[in-house]
Design a protein around this motif. Structure first.
Motif, mmCIF file in Angstrom:
data_model
loop_
_atom_site.group_PDB
_atom_site.id
_atom_site.type_symbol
_atom_site.label_atom_id
_atom_site.label_comp_id
_atom_site.label_asym_id
_atom_site.label_seq_id
_atom_site.Cartn_x
_atom_site.Cartn_y
_atom_site.Cartn_z
ATOM 1 N N ASP A 100 0.896 -1.241 0.093
ATOM 2 C CA ASP A 100 0.110 0.102 -0.005
ATOM 3 C C ASP A 100 0.787 1.362 0.118
ATOM 4 O O ASP A 100 1.509 1.664 0.935
ATOM 5 C CB ASP A 100 -0.867 -0.078 1.328
ATOM 6 N N ARG A 101 1.126 1.739 -1.201
ATOM 7 C CA ARG A 101 2.234 2.681 -1.459
ATOM 8 C C ARG A 101 1.601 3.912 -2.507
ATOM 9 O O ARG A 101 1.177 3.501 -3.282
ATOM 10 C CB ARG A 101 3.627 2.184 -1.690
ATOM 11 N N SER A 102 2.019 5.112 -2.222
ATOM 12 C CA SER A 102 1.759 6.066 -3.274
ATOM 13 C C SER A 102 2.682 5.773 -4.626
ATOM 14 O O SER A 102 3.642 5.240 -4.237
ATOM 15 C CB SER A 102 2.159 7.546 -2.863
ATOM 16 N N ARG A 111 8.600 5.368 -7.448
ATOM 17 C CA ARG A 111 8.445 6.228 -8.503
ATOM 18 C C ARG A 111 9.322 5.548 -9.491
ATOM 19 O O ARG A 111 10.344 5.120 -9.622
ATOM 20 C CB ARG A 111 9.342 7.451 -8.043
ATOM 21 N N ASP A 127 -5.017 8.014 -9.975
ATOM 22 C CA ASP A 127 -5.920 9.127 -9.528
ATOM 23 C C ASP A 127 -5.823 10.414 -10.429
ATOM 24 O O ASP A 127 -6.814 11.218 -10.626
ATOM 25 C CB ASP A 127 -5.297 9.472 -8.022
ATOM 26 N N ALA A 140 6.411 10.397 -4.581
ATOM 27 C CA ALA A 140 5.850 9.203 -4.298
ATOM 28 C C ALA A 140 6.610 8.276 -3.473
ATOM 29 O O ALA A 140 7.881 8.369 -3.697
ATOM 30 C CB ALA A 140 5.161 8.689 -5.567
ATOM 31 N N GLU A 141 5.954 7.237 -2.979
ATOM 32 C CA GLU A 141 7.029 6.208 -2.243
ATOM 33 C C GLU A 141 7.385 5.466 -3.192
ATOM 34 O O GLU A 141 8.686 4.749 -2.946
ATOM 35 C CB GLU A 141 5.906 5.412 -1.211
ATOM 36 N N SER A 174 4.071 7.048 -8.454
ATOM 37 C CA SER A 174 4.025 7.980 -9.556
ATOM 38 C C SER A 174 4.632 7.445 -10.907
ATOM 39 O O SER A 174 5.662 6.498 -10.863
ATOM 40 C CB SER A 174 4.760 9.230 -9.366
ATOM 41 N N THR A 176 -0.198 9.581 -11.373
ATOM 42 C CA THR A 176 -0.086 9.429 -10.027
ATOM 43 C C THR A 176 -1.088 8.659 -9.305
ATOM 44 O O THR A 176 -2.107 8.698 -9.781
ATOM 45 C CB THR A 176 0.093 10.822 -9.103
ATOM 46 N N GLY A 177 -0.874 7.930 -8.156
ATOM 47 C CA GLY A 177 -1.879 7.305 -7.646
ATOM 48 C C GLY A 177 -1.339 6.346 -6.455
ATOM 49 O O GLY A 177 -0.186 6.985 -5.904
ATOM 50 N N ARG A 178 -2.067 4.954 -6.327
ATOM 51 C CA ARG A 178 -1.593 4.101 -5.384
ATOM 52 C C ARG A 178 -1.342 2.695 -6.017
ATOM 53 O O ARG A 178 -2.110 2.292 -6.931
ATOM 54 C CB ARG A 178 -2.356 4.101 -4.200
ATOM 55 N N GLU A 204 -2.059 -0.563 -4.314
ATOM 56 C CA GLU A 204 -2.919 -1.088 -3.119
ATOM 57 C C GLU A 204 -3.658 -2.372 -3.480
ATOM 58 O O GLU A 204 -4.164 -2.397 -4.585
ATOM 59 C CB GLU A 204 -3.731 0.017 -2.318
#
Length: 115
Positions: A32-34, A72, A58, A69-70, A36, A47-49, A51
């Motif tokens: 579960d990470r951001s 990239r 998003d 982001a976490e 890009s 960009t999004g997640r 998960e």
């Protein structure tokens, strides 16, 4: 050159592939990470997640990622489309610098099974 819509479609196909995966691949994608993904030749960033083993996009915006982001990614649109189609090996593209992946050390260890 791939269009922004072709890149979006490739990310959607990649998300579906991850969701259908099993074993170690499914476990590695269950972060579960951001996220890009900068498409360098189009200078657009999704960009999004990441998960539940899926990629959720998003937004898409011009330029490099506005926030860090976490996880990239950065690559040309054609390389994204080719990787998702199975025509370009991610590990070789990453090793040669065609694809850039940045993440925390633990995340890189988990994601290596996706390579």
């Amino acid at each position: 050159m791939a269009t922004i819509q072709e890149c979006r479609d490739a990310l959607d196909r990649l998300s579906g592939n991850l969701a259908r995966a099993d074993g170690g691949v499914r476990g590695a994608a269950a972060l579960d990470r951001s996220l890009s993904c900068h498409i360098t030749d189009l200078d657009q960033t999704f960009t999004g997640r990441l998960e539940d083993g899926r990629i959720r996009v998003d937004a898409v915006a011009a330029g490099p990622p506005a926030q860090k982001a976490e996880i990239r990614l950065a690559m040309a649109g054609d390389d994204l489309v080719a990787m998702v189609a199975g025509e370009l090996n991610f590990a070789k593209a990453w090793a040669s610098g065609r694809v850039k992946l940045e993440a925390g050390f633990r995340d890189l260890l988990r994601l290596k099974s996706l390579l």
